[in-house]
Motif scaffolding. Structure first.
Motif, PDB file in Angstrom:
ATOM      1  N   GLY A 236       0.376   7.563  -7.228  1.00  0.00           N
ATOM      2  CA  GLY A 236       1.101   8.688  -6.651  1.00  0.00           C
ATOM      3  C   GLY A 236       2.557   8.689  -7.081  1.00  0.00           C
ATOM      4  N   HIS A 237       3.184   7.532  -7.089  1.00  0.00           N
ATOM      5  CA  HIS A 237       4.554   7.446  -7.588  1.00  0.00           C
ATOM      6  C   HIS A 237       4.625   7.870  -9.048  1.00  0.00           C
ATOM      7  N   PHE A 238       3.667   7.412  -9.858  1.00  0.00           N
ATOM      8  CA  PHE A 238       3.652   7.784 -11.270  1.00  0.00           C
ATOM      9  C   PHE A 238       3.564   9.299 -11.430  1.00  0.00           C
ATOM     10  N   LEU A 239       2.838   9.931 -10.528  1.00  0.00           N
ATOM     11  CA  LEU A 239       2.687  11.387 -10.584  1.00  0.00           C
ATOM     12  C   LEU A 239       3.908  12.124 -10.031  1.00  0.00           C
ATOM     13  N   GLY A 240       4.854  11.374  -9.512  1.00  0.00           N
ATOM     14  CA  GLY A 240       6.075  11.992  -9.017  1.00  0.00           C
ATOM     15  C   GLY A 240       6.199  12.118  -7.522  1.00  0.00           C
ATOM     16  N   HIS A 241       5.284  11.546  -6.756  1.00  0.00           N
ATOM     17  CA  HIS A 241       5.342  11.633  -5.294  1.00  0.00           C
ATOM     18  C   HIS A 241       6.229  10.523  -4.723  1.00  0.00           C
ATOM     19  N   GLY A 242       7.047  10.889  -3.775  1.00  0.00           N
ATOM     20  CA  GLY A 242       7.910   9.922  -3.117  1.00  0.00           C
ATOM     21  C   GLY A 242       7.329   9.436  -1.805  1.00  0.00           C
ATOM     22  N   PRO A 247       3.336  11.278  10.265  1.00  0.00           N
ATOM     23  CA  PRO A 247       3.597  12.626  10.782  1.00  0.00           C
ATOM     24  C   PRO A 247       3.463  12.744  12.294  1.00  0.00           C
ATOM     25  N   GLY A 248       2.854  11.759  12.954  1.00  0.00           N
ATOM     26  CA  GLY A 248       2.700  11.830  14.404  1.00  0.00           C
ATOM     27  C   GLY A 248       1.679  10.819  14.910  1.00  0.00           C
ATOM     28  N   LYS A 249       1.817  10.400  16.155  1.00  0.00           N
ATOM     29  CA  LYS A 249       0.920   9.416  16.754  1.00  0.00           C
ATOM     30  C   LYS A 249      -0.523   9.884  16.688  1.00  0.00           C
ATOM     31  N   GLY A 250      -1.414   8.959  16.209  1.00  0.00           N
ATOM     32  CA  GLY A 250      -2.831   9.261  16.109  1.00  0.00           C
ATOM     33  C   GLY A 250      -3.224  10.012  14.865  1.00  0.00           C
ATOM     34  N   GLU A 251      -2.251  10.424  14.078  1.00  0.00           N
ATOM     35  CA  GLU A 251      -2.533  11.120  12.830  1.00  0.00           C
ATOM     36  C   GLU A 251      -2.865  10.116  11.727  1.00  0.00           C
ATOM     37  N   PRO A 254      -0.361   8.800   5.793  1.00  0.00           N
ATOM     38  CA  PRO A 254      -0.388   9.281   4.422  1.00  0.00           C
ATOM     39  C   PRO A 254      -0.497   8.123   3.426  1.00  0.00           C
ATOM     40  N   ALA A 255      -1.138   8.377   2.300  1.00  0.00           N
ATOM     41  CA  ALA A 255      -1.231   7.355   1.257  1.00  0.00           C
ATOM     42  C   ALA A 255       0.145   7.014   0.712  1.00  0.00           C
ATOM     43  N   MET A 256       1.056   7.959   0.765  1.00  0.00           N
ATOM     44  CA  MET A 256       2.403   7.702   0.260  1.00  0.00           C
ATOM     45  C   MET A 256       3.335   7.102   1.323  1.00  0.00           C
ATOM     46  N   MET A 257       2.803   6.758   2.468  1.00  0.00           N
ATOM     47  CA  MET A 257       3.573   6.044   3.486  1.00  0.00           C
ATOM     48  C   MET A 257       3.552   4.554   3.175  1.00  0.00           C
ATOM     49  N   GLN A 258       4.652   3.882   3.439  1.00  0.00           N
ATOM     50  CA  GLN A 258       4.723   2.433   3.225  1.00  0.00           C
ATOM     51  C   GLN A 258       4.039   1.723   4.395  1.00  0.00           C
ATOM     52  N   GLN A 259       2.717   1.740   4.386  1.00  0.00           N
ATOM     53  CA  GLN A 259       1.944   1.236   5.513  1.00  0.00           C
ATOM     54  C   GLN A 259       2.106  -0.266   5.729  1.00  0.00           C
ATOM     55  N   ILE A 260       2.490  -0.979   4.697  1.00  0.00           N
ATOM     56  CA  ILE A 260       2.683  -2.421   4.829  1.00  0.00           C
ATOM     57  C   ILE A 260       3.829  -2.745   5.791  1.00  0.00           C
ATOM     58  N   ALA A 284       9.444  13.392   4.570  1.00  0.00           N
ATOM     59  CA  ALA A 284       9.933  12.599   3.442  1.00  0.00           C
ATOM     60  C   ALA A 284      10.875  11.485   3.916  1.00  0.00           C
ATOM     61  N   VAL A 285      10.842  10.371   3.191  1.00  0.00           N
ATOM     62  CA  VAL A 285      11.749   9.258   3.468  1.00  0.00           C
ATOM     63  C   VAL A 285      12.886   9.332   2.456  1.00  0.00           C
TER      64      VAL A 285
END
Length: 286
Positions: A236-242, A247-251, A254-260, A284-285
């Motif tokens: 995703g980063h390679f494709l240009g996604h930041g 987005p909200g509790k229980g949602e 996102p794959a682009m979230m730093q879940q770690i 966005a972060v």
């Protein structure tokens, strides 16, 4: 934390003593014959009981084979017990993958090529594994192919397509490497992965061996899914996604979230898009 730098922006047998009874020779002969018969019966019992009673079930982390012991009071040999089926252990049960801290910094490329996945511009990529680590390049390539071809992956954007190759020019490489090698590569582009994280820099999608094998606490029981998150996030980063956040509790996260770094109220998710083709994202972060 995943980081990026985009180029473009393992019966004891017992017996009792028998005294011959007094009497005629005929009685003696009959007694000896009876003893002989008992001896044969006794041998038969000793011969089959231990063999049928012996049982060594295969044990995995969560499954123990069922045990069957024939009754000692049986007067005839019982049918041989059928073993209970045992599920095939996963690779991590069969063989624990070592995680060296460092490696030579050289790579072996997975052989072969894949079909094109997706519609639109075809991005060519290789899957490479650092020399000396216990990861099969061919198996790793199969996983990456599956991830990038999943309809919930980046092909759902309608303009990204992927094809794995083993030679020639490529748009990017997915490289599984030791923590030190990942750190060295990422540091060249100003990113500090501290021996723990992955990164996407220039045309290199760097996958930390520690994360590929162990995942994170949230995904520790589902390493396969976490591998999908690594690939989707860094590609995703390679494709240009930041980076984005929850987005909200229980949602779904996102794959682009730093879940770690933590789920922040979101529930685990490893795909950029949902089953209906909607992008899973958040604020966005900076």
């Amino acid at each position: 934390m995943t980081t990026h730098k985009d180029k473009r922006s393992s019966r004891r047998r017992t017996g009792s003593a028998h005294a011959a009874p007094r009497g005629s020779g005929r009685q003696l002969a009959a007694g000896l014959a009876a003893l002989g018969t008992l001896g044969v019966v006794g041998f038969a019992v000793v011969a089959w009981l231990p063999a049928d009673a012996k049982h060594s079930p295969m044990v995995t982390d969560a499954v123990t084979g069922a045990e069957h012991t024939p009754s000692a009071s049986s007067t005839s040999r019982p049918p041989k017990a059928k073993p209970s089926p045992t599920p095939k252990p996963s690779r991590t049960e069969e063989h624990r993958i070592a995680i060296p801290q460092s490696g030579p910094g050289t790579f072996v490329t997975a052989p072969g090529r894949s079909a094109v996945a997706g519609k639109g511009k075809v991005l060519l990529y290789k899957v490479e594994v650092e020399n000396g680590i216990d990861v099969s390049p061919a198996e790793a390539a199969k996983e990456v192919e599956r991830i990038l071809a999943d309809p919930r992956g980046w092909t759902a954007d309608g303009h990204s397509a992927f094809r794995r190759v083993s030679s020639g020019p490529t748009d990017f490489e997915v490289r599984i490497a030791t923590p030190d090698t990942v750190d060295t590569t990422c540091k060249q582009y100003g990113l500090d992965t501290i021996g723990e994280y992955n990164c996407s820099v220039d045309h290199n999608v760097m996958v930390n061996l520690k994360r590929w094998v162990l995942a994170t606490p949230v995904y520790a029981k589902d390493v396969t899914s976490y591998r999908a998150l690594i690939v989707n996030h860094e590609v995703g980063h390679f494709l240009g996604h930041g980076h984005v956040t929850c987005p909200g509790k229980g949602e779904p996260a996102p794959a682009m979230m730093q879940q770690i770094k933590g789920m922040l109220g979101c529930v685990p998710n490893v795909w950029p898009y949902d089953a209906e083709g909607r992008l899973i994202t958040g604020p966005a972060v900076p």
